[in-house]
Design a protein around this motif. Sequence first.
Motif, PDB file in Angstrom:
ATOM      1  N   LYS A 134       0.794  -1.220   0.000  1.00 20.55           N
ATOM      2  CA  LYS A 134       0.000   0.000   0.000  1.00 20.55           C
ATOM      3  C   LYS A 134       0.831   1.278   0.000  1.00 20.55           C
ATOM      4  O   LYS A 134       0.403   2.290  -0.556  1.00 20.55           O
ATOM      5  CB  LYS A 134      -0.928   0.014   1.229  1.00 20.55           C
ATOM      6  N   ARG A 135       1.989   1.272   0.646  1.00 19.26           N
ATOM      7  CA  ARG A 135       2.845   2.460   0.726  1.00 19.26           C
ATOM      8  C   ARG A 135       4.285   2.027   0.563  1.00 19.26           C
ATOM      9  O   ARG A 135       4.694   1.002   1.100  1.00 19.26           O
ATOM     10  CB  ARG A 135       2.729   3.170   2.081  1.00 19.26           C
ATOM     11  N   ILE A 136       5.070   2.845  -0.144  1.00 16.56           N
ATOM     12  CA  ILE A 136       6.496   2.554  -0.279  1.00 16.56           C
ATOM     13  C   ILE A 136       7.280   3.858  -0.283  1.00 16.56           C
ATOM     14  O   ILE A 136       6.809   4.883  -0.803  1.00 16.56           O
ATOM     15  CB  ILE A 136       6.784   1.735  -1.564  1.00 16.56           C
TER      16      ILE A 136
ATOM     17  N   TRP B  38      19.335   2.986  -1.198  1.00 16.08           N
ATOM     18  CA  TRP B  38      20.027   1.888  -0.522  1.00 16.08           C
ATOM     19  C   TRP B  38      19.062   1.039   0.304  1.00 16.08           C
ATOM     20  O   TRP B  38      19.409  -0.042   0.776  1.00 16.08           O
ATOM     21  CB  TRP B  38      21.141   2.408   0.375  1.00 16.08           C
ATOM     22  N   LEU B  39      17.814   1.521   0.442  1.00 10.14           N
ATOM     23  CA  LEU B  39      16.826   0.838   1.281  1.00 10.14           C
ATOM     24  C   LEU B  39      15.436   1.250   0.817  1.00 10.14           C
ATOM     25  O   LEU B  39      15.246   2.370   0.336  1.00 10.14           O
ATOM     26  CB  LEU B  39      17.013   1.245   2.747  1.00 10.14           C
ATOM     27  N   PHE B  40      14.479   0.331   0.938  1.00 11.85           N
ATOM     28  CA  PHE B  40      13.089   0.756   0.787  1.00 11.85           C
ATOM     29  C   PHE B  40      12.292   0.317   2.012  1.00 11.85           C
ATOM     30  O   PHE B  40      12.629  -0.641   2.703  1.00 11.85           O
ATOM     31  CB  PHE B  40      12.455   0.225  -0.502  1.00 11.85           C
ATOM     32  N   LEU B  41      11.237   1.054   2.282  1.00 11.18           N
ATOM     33  CA  LEU B  41      10.306   0.789   3.370  1.00 11.18           C
ATOM     34  C   LEU B  41       8.943   0.547   2.738  1.00 11.18           C
ATOM     35  O   LEU B  41       8.493   1.342   1.909  1.00 11.18           O
ATOM     36  CB  LEU B  41      10.242   1.967   4.334  1.00 11.18           C
ATOM     37  N   LEU B  42       8.292  -0.523   3.125  1.00 11.45           N
ATOM     38  CA  LEU B  42       7.038  -0.907   2.484  1.00 11.45           C
ATOM     39  C   LEU B  42       6.005  -1.276   3.538  1.00 11.45           C
ATOM     40  O   LEU B  42       6.304  -1.991   4.492  1.00 11.45           O
ATOM     41  CB  LEU B  42       7.283  -2.109   1.559  1.00 11.45           C
ATOM     42  N   GLU B  43       4.795  -0.771   3.354  1.00  4.77           N
ATOM     43  CA  GLU B  43       3.666  -1.147   4.209  1.00  4.77           C
ATOM     44  C   GLU B  43       2.623  -1.857   3.367  1.00  4.77           C
ATOM     45  O   GLU B  43       2.255  -1.380   2.284  1.00  4.77           O
ATOM     46  CB  GLU B  43       3.038   0.085   4.860  1.00  4.77           C
TER      47      GLU B  43
END
Length: 234
Positions: free
Chosen positions: A179-181, A193-198
Amino acid sequence: MDYSAETLYNGTSVYVSGAHRFGTDAMLLSAFCRPRRAERAVDLCSGCGIVALRWHDLGHRGPCLAVEKEPEGTALLELARCKDPELAHILPLCMDLNELPGTGEEHLVAANPPYFTGGRASPSPARAAARHEGGCTLEQVAAAAARLLRDGGRFALCHRPDQLARVCAALAAARLEPKRIAFAKQEPDGAPWLFLLEAQKNRRPGLRFEPDILMADEAGRPSAQLQKIYKEGM
């Protein structure tokens, strides 16, 4: 066990050892997706408990389970609880997440899973377990999150950008819809260098791309955005 204490912005102590420390990725994850004050939450692959402790530092007071396979990591979080009675709502659990029963009641599950699939280069077994997939694969983490979450519940994780396609496939297999990135970059024109995912359990497709998280300003100092995240969350 040799350990030392680090203090978060609002005064919460985190106890760390040579094998169980925390980095920027855990700080970003805990800020990117955080529970409301009374929600039920779970921190998988919790290490020293940094995500659960950071949530507490940001105001969370609902039931929070911190699941870690390595006894030393669990002991560090137990130490924090013994020294601070306000952490009683956080429950450390030393368990293989593959054996974790599903409750189907949690509002939020987060995980900072092992990033690497290759051999274990670290001489420390605990550090190797934290960095390399063994009995804790991405697919197993997603399956555990799905067992724990209620319908509509959120699952958040951070990972390396080159693993994005695999992450999305693992989430889809567990009925967790992205839903979110957000991507973390050292500089605006650099590669992330990083991803955050919900993701959310049993929800329709619809992914929102959020602004990049910039780590440094033009002078190479920690960016104002990053400093704000460390103080207040996102």
